[in-house]
Design a protein around this motif. Sequence first.
Motif, PDB file in Angstrom:
ATOM      1  N   VAL A 112      37.933  31.475  46.288  1.00 60.44           N
ATOM      2  CA  VAL A 112      37.068  32.595  45.944  1.00 60.44           C
ATOM      3  C   VAL A 112      36.859  33.386  47.193  1.00 60.44           C
TER       4      VAL A 112
ATOM      5  N   LYS B 172      37.685  36.263  41.716  1.00 60.07           N
ATOM      6  CA  LYS B 172      36.352  36.112  40.839  1.00 60.07           C
ATOM      7  C   LYS B 172      36.601  36.850  39.287  1.00 60.07           C
TER       8      LYS B 172
ATOM      9  N   GLY C 183      35.542  27.600  40.137  1.00 60.25           N
ATOM     10  CA  GLY C 183      35.605  28.397  41.403  1.00 60.25           C
ATOM     11  C   GLY C 183      34.810  27.949  42.428  1.00 60.25           C
TER      12      GLY C 183
ATOM     13  N   CYS D 131      31.671  29.249  42.002  1.00 59.26           N
ATOM     14  CA  CYS D 131      32.054  30.031  43.277  1.00 59.26           C
ATOM     15  C   CYS D 131      31.508  29.418  44.620  1.00 59.26           C
TER      16      CYS D 131
END
Length: 301
Positions: A61, A76, A141, A159
């Motif tokens: 990411v 994303k 993520g 993320c």
Amino acid sequence: GWARVQGWGRFLGYGVDPMTLDELKIHVTQAFADREKLKEYLFARAVRDTIELLDRGAIRVAAKGPDGWQVNVWVKEAILLYFTLQEMKVLELPPFEFHDKIPLKKGLADAGVRVIPPGTIRYGAFVERGAVVMPSFINIGAFVGSGTMVDTWATVGSCAQVGRNVHLSGGVGLGGVLEPPSATPVVIEDNCFIGSRCVVVEGVVVEEEAVLGANVVLTSSTHIIDVSGTQEQVFKGRVPRRSVVIPGTRARKFPAGEYQTPCALIIGQRTPSTDQKTSLNAALRGFAAMRAKEAARLLKR
């Protein structure tokens, strides 16, 4: 690089070679702008292929470059689109039952990752070989580096990027940052120690070898105040490398009067000569007594 994943498109049963990264990016970006395109095979496939690459650690990411952490916005976007594509399903792990869109990560033994029940890693997160995941949660993520300990009830949000040889102590909360896609995720760089019940959210970057004492809360607007010198220095959104940080408060005036608001205090630095795994207690003990009066004086200014 891309050569690492050549041929996996056929392995997954597509019968065709995988798209290049540029092709994936184009298709994902177009689908994010027009969700109707997800009804077309190539656009849906681009989203699923991107998540597969995330799960394998072939892409990330965000990555650190010469100008700091850079976000791969289209990756994303692919995660957000993946939620749209996925259907709710029942997942049975007797005696437990789950109902969700995102499957669990598989192949942990081959990946060399230790996960203690009921530790959970979602598909689309990547954990490097040698990491240990106690009963905790790692969201899609996210990236967790080798040698890192994700301790009990810690949460690595969507993320979030966690470096190598990091210790996330019990109950640590790293916030997820999915939207907007351009927003920087929470980042904990290599060799950091994050104390029990710390909360780091809103894209804050904790630079390498920093120490956060227990219960430090960092948001993008938190004043991170270096009180280790004769004059305070204020940071927002990042903790400088090798800093030792504890919770603090500072006075702020409101219409109803003056109140203490939360902040974080940098009370010193880890030294290169101090063993990184044992420096936390020594640093906190040493600085706490020496700096307490000085910190209080500076915060009253």
